[in-house]
Enzyme design. Structure first.
Site, PDB file in Angstrom:
ATOM      1  N   PRO A 199      36.989  38.316  39.395  1.00  0.00           N
ATOM      2  CA  PRO A 199      36.408  38.291  38.006  1.00  0.00           C
ATOM      3  C   PRO A 199      37.135  37.067  37.076  1.00  0.00           C
ATOM      4  CG  PRO A 199      37.750  40.154  38.388  1.00  0.00           C
ATOM      5  CD  PRO A 199      37.304  39.451  39.667  1.00  0.00           C
ATOM      6  N   ASN A 200      36.336  36.282  36.412  1.00  0.00           N
ATOM      7  CA  ASN A 200      36.889  35.252  35.400  1.00  0.00           C
ATOM      8  C   ASN A 200      37.224  33.783  36.277  1.00  0.00           C
ATOM      9  OD1 ASN A 200      36.709  36.872  33.017  1.00  0.00           O
ATOM     10  ND2 ASN A 200      38.310  37.815  33.695  1.00  0.00           N
ATOM     11  N   ARG A 223      39.366  26.805  31.071  1.00  0.00           N
ATOM     12  CA  ARG A 223      40.245  27.399  30.149  1.00  0.00           C
ATOM     13  C   ARG A 223      41.606  27.594  30.740  1.00  0.00           C
ATOM     14  NH1 ARG A 223      38.288  31.348  26.570  1.00  0.00           N
ATOM     15  NH2 ARG A 223      40.267  31.147  25.866  1.00  0.00           N
ATOM     16  N   TYR A 259      46.314  27.922  35.210  1.00  0.00           N
ATOM     17  CA  TYR A 259      45.359  27.783  36.487  1.00  0.00           C
ATOM     18  C   TYR A 259      45.059  26.440  36.907  1.00  0.00           C
ATOM     19  CZ  TYR A 259      45.019  32.876  35.324  1.00  0.00           C
ATOM     20  OH  TYR A 259      45.342  34.087  34.967  1.00  0.00           O
ATOM     21  N   ASN A 268      40.803  35.808  46.643  1.00  0.00           N
ATOM     22  CA  ASN A 268      41.341  36.209  45.306  1.00  0.00           C
ATOM     23  C   ASN A 268      40.939  36.944  44.488  1.00  0.00           C
ATOM     24  OD1 ASN A 268      42.871  35.858  42.944  1.00  0.00           O
ATOM     25  ND2 ASN A 268      42.825  33.509  42.792  1.00  0.00           N
ATOM     26  N   ALA A 326      41.917  40.091  38.730  1.00  0.00           N
ATOM     27  CA  ALA A 326      42.587  41.158  38.049  1.00  0.00           C
ATOM     28  C   ALA A 326      42.280  42.249  38.870  1.00  0.00           C
ATOM     29  CB  ALA A 326      41.906  41.227  36.552  1.00  0.00           C
ATOM     30  N   GLU A 369      45.292  36.584  51.187  1.00  0.00           N
ATOM     31  CA  GLU A 369      45.044  36.975  49.968  1.00  0.00           C
ATOM     32  C   GLU A 369      45.646  35.838  49.036  1.00  0.00           C
ATOM     33  OE1 GLU A 369      47.253  40.432  48.345  1.00  0.00           O
ATOM     34  OE2 GLU A 369      46.538  40.162  46.191  1.00  0.00           O
ATOM     35  N   HIS A 374      46.737  33.890  45.264  1.00  0.00           N
ATOM     36  CA  HIS A 374      46.788  33.982  43.827  1.00  0.00           C
ATOM     37  C   HIS A 374      46.947  32.478  43.382  1.00  0.00           C
ATOM     38  CE1 HIS A 374      46.134  38.097  43.475  1.00  0.00           C
ATOM     39  NE2 HIS A 374      47.002  38.314  44.313  1.00  0.00           N
ATOM     40  N   ARG A 376      54.713  36.711  36.009  1.00  0.00           N
ATOM     41  CA  ARG A 376      54.320  37.017  34.912  1.00  0.00           C
ATOM     42  C   ARG A 376      54.379  38.392  34.609  1.00  0.00           C
ATOM     43  NH1 ARG A 376      48.295  34.654  35.917  1.00  0.00           N
ATOM     44  NH2 ARG A 376      48.451  35.234  33.608  1.00  0.00           N
TER      45      ARG A 376
HETATM   46  O1  CA2 Z   1      46.805  33.787  39.779  1.00  0.00           O
HETATM   47  C1  CA2 Z   1      45.632  34.259  40.176  1.00  0.00           C
HETATM   48  O2  CA2 Z   1      44.808  33.642  40.877  1.00  0.00           O
HETATM   49  C2  CA2 Z   1      45.093  35.651  39.544  1.00  0.00           C
HETATM   50  O3  CA2 Z   1      44.469  36.376  40.687  1.00  0.00           O
HETATM   51  C3  CA2 Z   1      44.094  35.209  38.514  1.00  0.00           C
HETATM   52  C4  CA2 Z   1      43.719  36.528  37.630  1.00  0.00           C
HETATM   53  C5  CA2 Z   1      44.659  37.266  37.206  1.00  0.00           C
HETATM   54  O4  CA2 Z   1      44.153  38.339  36.637  1.00  0.00           O
HETATM   55  C6  CA2 Z   1      45.732  37.891  38.485  1.00  0.00           C
HETATM   56  O5  CA2 Z   1      46.573  38.453  37.853  1.00  0.00           O
HETATM   57  C7  CA2 Z   1      46.223  36.582  39.150  1.00  0.00           C
HETATM   58  C8  CA2 Z   1      42.848  35.756  36.661  1.00  0.00           C
HETATM   59  C9  CA2 Z   1      41.783  34.934  36.797  1.00  0.00           C
HETATM   60  C10 CA2 Z   1      41.331  34.354  35.450  1.00  0.00           C
HETATM   61  O6  CA2 Z   1      40.869  32.981  35.708  1.00  0.00           O
HETATM   62  C11 CA2 Z   1      40.666  32.470  34.559  1.00  0.00           C
HETATM   63  C12 CA2 Z   1      40.697  30.885  34.783  1.00  0.00           C
HETATM   64  C13 CA2 Z   1      40.544  30.160  33.825  1.00  0.00           C
HETATM   65  C14 CA2 Z   1      40.348  30.609  32.339  1.00  0.00           C
HETATM   66  C15 CA2 Z   1      40.619  32.104  32.048  1.00  0.00           C
HETATM   67  C16 CA2 Z   1      40.432  32.769  33.287  1.00  0.00           C
END
Ligand code: CA2
Length: 145
Positions: free
Chosen positions: A10-11, A18, A23, A74, A77, A98, A100, A107
């Protein structure tokens, strides 16, 4: 060619659009293109999927049982919440890596635990989007074993 599922949760479709301070600036399309190109060099056919839905991710993992030798995931969340994704990965026979993008240990405390790590052969975190490429290189070694 040996097929690898690259599964993003997700996301991650918002990658590069963003929060670049966390990221980075690469989009998901950039990541998929880089992984596809490296995969070709390594003799791997990378099939990329992304979903914002837990059940859809479970379905992609089930489908991989028939058509993929390994999974680079990946889970976003869902890493921190999803026993369903862990169970689906437990039913997959090949190697799981896996990834991240951020260093989840640097974090919030709720990001420090990942259910998926209990199934993964290895975990890469905090290497930015380069982590996907590192995982793919390791995957090439694992599927040849
Ligand atoms: O660090 C990572 O790759 C995470 O898996 C990313 C997840 C986060 O919930 C994990 O704790 C760590 C969130 C992905 C959200 O991705 C976005 C990218 C750009 C803008 C907003 C969100």
């Amino acid at each position: 060619m040996t097929q690898i599922l690259l599964l993003n949760g997700p996301n991650l479709n918002l990658l590069g659009l963003r929060q670049p301070e966390i990221y980075g600036r690469e989009t998901l399309a950039d990541v998929v293109a880089a992984c596809t190109a490296l995969g070709a060099e390594l003799g791997l056919k990378v099939v990329a999927k992304q979903s914002n839905h837990e059940g859809a991710m479970v379905d992609y993992i089930h489908a991989a049982r028939d058509n993929a030798a390994g999974i680079v995931i990946n889970p976003g969340a869902y890493s921190h919440t999803s026993v369903a994704i862990l169970d689906a990965l437990m039913a997959f026979d090949g190697p799981v890596l896996e990834v991240h993008i951020s260093n989840i240990h640097k974090r919030e405390a709720f990001r420090h635990h990942s259910y998926v790590s209990a199934r993964a052969e290895g975990v890469i975190c905090g290497f930015g989007t380069e982590g996907y490429l590192l995982a793919l290189r390791r995957m090439a070694t694992l599927v040849k074993k």
